[in-house]
Design an enzyme around this catalytic site. Structure first.
Site, PDB file in Angstrom:
ATOM      1  N   GLU A  53      51.108  36.882  45.025  1.00 11.88           N
ATOM      2  CA  GLU A  53      50.807  38.303  44.776  1.00 11.88           C
ATOM      3  C   GLU A  53      50.543  39.027  46.088  1.00 11.88           C
ATOM      4  OE1 GLU A  53      47.741  39.184  41.880  1.00 11.88           O
ATOM      5  OE2 GLU A  53      47.830  41.324  42.340  1.00 11.88           O
ATOM      6  N   ASP A  65      44.568  32.321  32.523  1.00 13.47           N
ATOM      7  CA  ASP A  65      43.775  32.304  33.764  1.00 13.47           C
ATOM      8  C   ASP A  65      42.420  31.637  33.594  1.00 13.47           C
ATOM      9  OD1 ASP A  65      45.347  33.494  35.679  1.00 13.47           O
ATOM     10  OD2 ASP A  65      44.564  35.505  35.349  1.00 13.47           O
ATOM     11  N   GLU A 103      43.100  30.686  41.121  1.00 16.31           N
ATOM     12  CA  GLU A 103      43.348  31.384  42.383  1.00 16.31           C
ATOM     13  C   GLU A 103      42.897  30.555  43.582  1.00 16.31           C
ATOM     14  OE1 GLU A 103      41.690  35.329  42.317  1.00 16.31           O
ATOM     15  OE2 GLU A 103      42.761  35.856  40.462  1.00 16.31           O
ATOM     16  N   ASP A 147      43.388  37.363  33.741  1.00 20.69           N
ATOM     17  CA  ASP A 147      42.034  37.921  33.716  1.00 20.69           C
ATOM     18  C   ASP A 147      42.075  39.402  34.108  1.00 20.69           C
ATOM     19  OD1 ASP A 147      42.530  37.524  36.404  1.00 20.69           O
ATOM     20  OD2 ASP A 147      40.669  36.432  36.822  1.00 20.69           O
ATOM     21  N   SER A 148      43.289  39.917  34.404  1.00 22.15           N
ATOM     22  CA  SER A 148      43.485  41.364  34.507  1.00 22.15           C
ATOM     23  C   SER A 148      43.036  42.052  33.226  1.00 22.15           C
ATOM     24  CB  SER A 148      44.963  41.685  34.777  1.00 22.15           C
ATOM     25  OG  SER A 148      45.791  41.068  33.809  1.00 22.15           O
TER      26      SER A 148
HETATM   27  O1  KIV Z   1      45.433  38.497  35.886  1.00 21.55           O
HETATM   28  C1  KIV Z   1      46.642  38.772  36.009  1.00 21.55           C
HETATM   29  O2  KIV Z   1      47.231  39.567  35.269  1.00 21.55           O
HETATM   30  C2  KIV Z   1      47.371  38.125  37.081  1.00 21.55           C
HETATM   31  C3  KIV Z   1      48.712  38.675  37.432  1.00 21.55           C
HETATM   32  C4  KIV Z   1      48.530  39.943  38.171  1.00 21.55           C
HETATM   33  C5  KIV Z   1      49.545  37.701  38.184  1.00 21.55           C
HETATM   34  O3  KIV Z   1      46.882  37.205  37.689  1.00 21.55           O
END
Ligand code: KIV
Length: 269
Positions: A185, A88, A118, A49-50
């Site tokens: 993380e 995610d 998470e 979700d980045s």
């Molecule tokens: O959303 C993402 O890219 C992540 C990574 C930073 C592990 O959760």
């Protein structure tokens, strides 16, 4: 088909750990970059979700929706032949177990092999609910970006003794609830090493030092792209040494596998 050519499966993650093979993971959000990562040895691709920050231009991951995740997961799935695809659950898609089941089902139907969520605590029930319903789960602990408001920023976690003890307990608890993989993380390298040694399932680090079973970076970060955010200490620009996107991916995979990345300068104490 050799083990290197056939598609990776969830049980292969535990096998890699048992055989001492480090896992190289990158994020991807579209078919083109996914194809390049896949063809150049990346073991796991994460539709993170980045994408809210590096693709959509938001200041956090909170605006990302299940529709966004399903769309990008389907795009990435079309570019993959070998890598295992993790996707995610975005902000609040895991707030209840029913919502999580709906969202994770959409991600798996879009091509993911595993759903990442998470936290521990109240999420343990969700992890267990999904795992018992044939949804492989990856738990994400430590600096959990969806907690940015409560944490007051993207801050290293587990530096105090009580917080470190809590993280150690959370890692065991998510594995007991059914998580098959744990992303750690933004935690001190020594703590990540302890968690990895005690964990019954593989760990993947990002800003968690060199002793995890694998590493993950956001693709844009490892290509040195300016995504409008402060670049964290754990990021290395692999494009500079790789000379091309494919070369950068190969350099990253090689450095993860031989343990030269992350070095001390990419880790927290
Ligand atoms: O959303 C993402 O890219 C992540 C990574 C930073 C592990 O959760």
């Amino acid at each position: 088909m050799s083990a290197d050519a056939r598609p990776l499966t969830v049980p292969d993650l535990a096998l890699a750990r048992a055989e001492g093979r480090r896992l190289a993971m990158l994020t991807a959000y579209d078919a083109g970059f996914a194809r390049t990562c896949d063809a150049n040895g990346v073991d796991l691709l994460l539709v993170g979700d980045s994408l809210g920050m590096v693709v959509q231009g938001h200041g956090s991951t909170l605006p990302v929706t299940v529709d966004d995740m399903a769309y990008h997961t389907a795009c990435v799935a079309r570019g993959i032949r070998r890598a295992l695809l993790v996707s995610d659950l975005p902000f609040q898609a895991d707030a209840t177990r029913e919502r999580a089941l709906d969202a994770a089902t959409r991600l798996l139907q879009a091509g993911a092999a595993m759903a990442k969520l998470e936290g521990a605590g109240p999420k343990l029930d969700v992890v267990r609910f999904l795992a018992e319903r044939e949804i492989p789960v990856c738990s994400h602990l430590g600096l959990t970006p969806q907690s940015v408001l409560r944490m007051g920023g993207f801050k290293v976690q587990g530096r105090e003794a009580a917080a470190a003890a809590r993280l150690r307990e959370e890692a065991l608890a998510v594995a007991e609830a059914g998580a098959a993989l744990i992303v750690l993380e933004g935690v001190p390298a020594a703590l990540a090493a302890q968690i990895t040694a005690a964990s019954p399932v593989p760990t993947i680090g990002i800003g968690a030092g060199p002793h995890c079973d694998g590493q993950v970076l956001v693709l844009h970060d490892m290509l040195g792209l300016d995504s409008g955010h402060r670049r964290p200490r754990f990021v290395k620009d692999f494009l500079a040494e790789g000379g091309s996107v494919a070369g950068a991916v190969r350099a990253y995979v090689a450095a993860v596998r031989d343990g030269s990345f992350p070095a001390a300068e990419h880790s927290y104490s």
